[in-house]
Design a protein around this motif. Structure first.
Motif, PDB file in Angstrom:
ATOM      1  N   THR A 236     -14.324   6.352   5.028  1.00  0.00           N
ATOM      2  CA  THR A 236     -14.086   7.085   6.155  1.00  0.00           C
ATOM      3  C   THR A 236     -14.145   6.279   7.408  1.00  0.00           C
ATOM      4  OG1 THR A 236     -16.471   7.545   6.635  1.00  0.00           O
ATOM      5  CG2 THR A 236     -15.324   8.941   5.115  1.00  0.00           C
ATOM      6  N   GLU A 237     -13.697   6.734   8.440  1.00  0.00           N
ATOM      7  CA  GLU A 237     -13.634   6.276   9.710  1.00  0.00           C
ATOM      8  C   GLU A 237     -15.008   5.789  10.311  1.00  0.00           C
ATOM      9  OE1 GLU A 237     -11.947   7.242  14.421  1.00  0.00           O
ATOM     10  OE2 GLU A 237     -11.548   8.465  12.771  1.00  0.00           O
ATOM     11  N   ALA A 238     -15.774   6.601  10.059  1.00  0.00           N
ATOM     12  CA  ALA A 238     -17.515   6.513  10.407  1.00  0.00           C
ATOM     13  C   ALA A 238     -17.831   5.180   9.584  1.00  0.00           C
ATOM     14  CB  ALA A 238     -18.281   7.423   9.979  1.00  0.00           C
ATOM     15  N   GLU A 239     -17.363   4.992   8.276  1.00  0.00           N
ATOM     16  CA  GLU A 239     -17.861   4.021   7.606  1.00  0.00           C
ATOM     17  C   GLU A 239     -17.098   2.560   8.215  1.00  0.00           C
ATOM     18  OE1 GLU A 239     -18.783   5.960   3.102  1.00  0.00           O
ATOM     19  OE2 GLU A 239     -16.805   5.587   3.616  1.00  0.00           O
ATOM     20  N   THR A 240     -16.093   2.703   8.697  1.00  0.00           N
ATOM     21  CA  THR A 240     -15.265   1.564   9.203  1.00  0.00           C
ATOM     22  C   THR A 240     -15.884   1.111  10.420  1.00  0.00           C
ATOM     23  OG1 THR A 240     -13.194   2.330   8.135  1.00  0.00           O
ATOM     24  CG2 THR A 240     -12.847   0.870  10.021  1.00  0.00           C
ATOM     25  N   ARG A 241     -16.411   2.179  11.204  1.00  0.00           N
ATOM     26  CA  ARG A 241     -17.011   1.645  12.226  1.00  0.00           C
ATOM     27  C   ARG A 241     -18.437   0.948  12.105  1.00  0.00           C
ATOM     28  NH1 ARG A 241     -15.619   6.745  14.418  1.00  0.00           N
ATOM     29  NH2 ARG A 241     -17.601   7.563  13.877  1.00  0.00           N
ATOM     30  N   LEU A 242     -19.063   1.498  11.209  1.00  0.00           N
ATOM     31  CA  LEU A 242     -20.548   1.119  10.674  1.00  0.00           C
ATOM     32  C   LEU A 242     -20.205  -0.658  10.264  1.00  0.00           C
ATOM     33  CD1 LEU A 242     -23.156   2.548   8.566  1.00  0.00           C
ATOM     34  CD2 LEU A 242     -22.477   0.390   8.009  1.00  0.00           C
TER      35      LEU A 242
ATOM     36  N   LYS B 122     -25.398   2.493   2.722  1.00  0.00           N
ATOM     37  CA  LYS B 122     -24.826   3.365   3.655  1.00  0.00           C
ATOM     38  C   LYS B 122     -23.522   3.520   3.360  1.00  0.00           C
ATOM     39  CE  LYS B 122     -28.536   3.117   6.599  1.00  0.00           C
ATOM     40  NZ  LYS B 122     -29.192   4.493   6.989  1.00  0.00           N
TER      41      LYS B 122
END
Length: 350
Positions: A132-138, A18
């Motif tokens: 990315t910000e989305a990867e940080t959230r995950l 992911k």
């Protein structure tokens, strides 16, 4: 259930699908000091690299410091994202990442119930896209579940056989081993697998021992705060405590760092074991009162809560420890965990 090292390997394999990364370090930490302890899984990072990483981290890194992430609303952050695309603002980037061709770091603290139990550092090479910000959230969403799994590995009981007296390792200003006693060799032989540096003395120094020494030096020189103390569970199941302090030369500068490794007393391990069961602060209080033999009414009066609330907490404690009575509760905490620790330090005479 496997081991904590197995947990890191499995989580890394699944996360990479992911959130792609080129190198990584997964480490357990002492929940009360935040310092790295065993185990540590390094992927495409050498033992020398782990030591260099912590020399920089403990030297005053201010960008995404692990201590700050442990208290932050989101326990994960990307270096380039946090610096607005100017990673050279980070000492870690300047002194560790850039010389090794690494261009971005995603780091996270694995925490549960307000305590850190592990840390993750993911790296991407130069030329790769930043995290990315989305990867940080995950990655942040994995913090709690992974911390709970990691915390559970503190529950196995300790070995009743001590390894002897305190082990002593002496390091110079640059972190090179100067001397080591026989007791230290025995303790090191029981250390779990992980990144370690070879020495001319024929012993390998685990990364968590090196980082404890580095923390002591940073604290003594005023570059960091806190203590230099960690707990480690050996391959035998025996708990050890590792703590470091610095010696000054005639000029007042740090000349040497002494690291002591010894069998952990019950007082050092008891908080870890109780926390490992996932008890809340209130449940901890209830457990302490139950262990002292107080009845429901006495506990309610002492904590200024209703007897009904006490019974609800007791039910929750029983569920988490897998017991059905107060007698079983005390037996589980004392007989299985505390008693073996105390036994190793007991001298009997006739």
């Amino acid at each position: 259930m496997g081991t904590a090292l197995d947990l890191f390997a499995q989580a890394s394999h699944r996360l990479r699908r992911k959130v792609p990364f080129d190198a990584a370090v997964w480490r357990a930490v002492d929940p009360f000091t935040g310092l790295p302890t065993a185990p540590i899984l390094g992927e495409h990072v050498t033992a020398e690299g782990c030591a260099a990483y912590w020399d920089v981290e403990l030297g005053g890194e201010t960008v995404n410091a692990f201590a700050d992430l442990a208290r932050a609303a989101t326990p994960a952050a990307g270096l380039r994202e946090s610096t607005g695309g100017l990673p050279a603002r980070s000492a870690l980037y300047r002194d560790f990442m850039r010389p090794r061709g690494l261009d971005d770091e995603m780091r996270a603290v694995l925490r549960v119930d307000g305590l850190p139990w592990g840390q993750i550092s993911l790296f991407r090479h130069r030329g790769e896209a930043p995290f990315t910000e989305a990867e940080t959230r995950l990655v942040a969403e994995l913090s709690g579940p992974l911390a709970k799994r990691l915390r559970a590995f503190a529950t196995p009981s300790a070995d009743t056989h001590a390894a002897g007296g305190p082990g002593l390792l002496l390091f110079d200003r640059e972190g090179r081993l100067l001397s080591v006693n026989d007791e230290a060799r025995r303790h090191l032989d029981d250390m779990p697998p992980g990144p370690a540096a070879d020495t001319p003395w024929g012993v390998r120094i685990p990364a968590w021992v090196h980082s404890t020494a580095a923390r002591a030096k940073a604290v003594t020189e005023g570059r960091a705060e806190g203590g230099a103390r960690i707990r480690i569970r050996g391959r035998s199941g025996r708990w050890m405590v590792c703590h470091a302090s610095c010696l000054r030369g005639p000029d007042g500068r740090v000349a040497q760092t002494a690291v002591v490794v010894e069998d952990a007393p019950a007082s050092e391990v008891a908080p870890l074991i109780v926390r490992a069961y996932g008890l809340t602060a209130r449940e901890l209080e209830i457990t302490e009162h139950l262990s002292r033999g107080l009845g429901t009414g006495e506990i309610a009066a002492a904590l200024f809560i209703s007897p009904h609330t006490v019974r609800d907490h007791v039910k929750a404690v029983f569920g988490k420890l897998g017991v059905s009575s107060r007698r079983e509760l005390v037996a589980t905490l004392f007989t299985e965990h505390y008693a073996p620790l105390g036994e190793s330090g007991t001298v009997r005479t006739v």
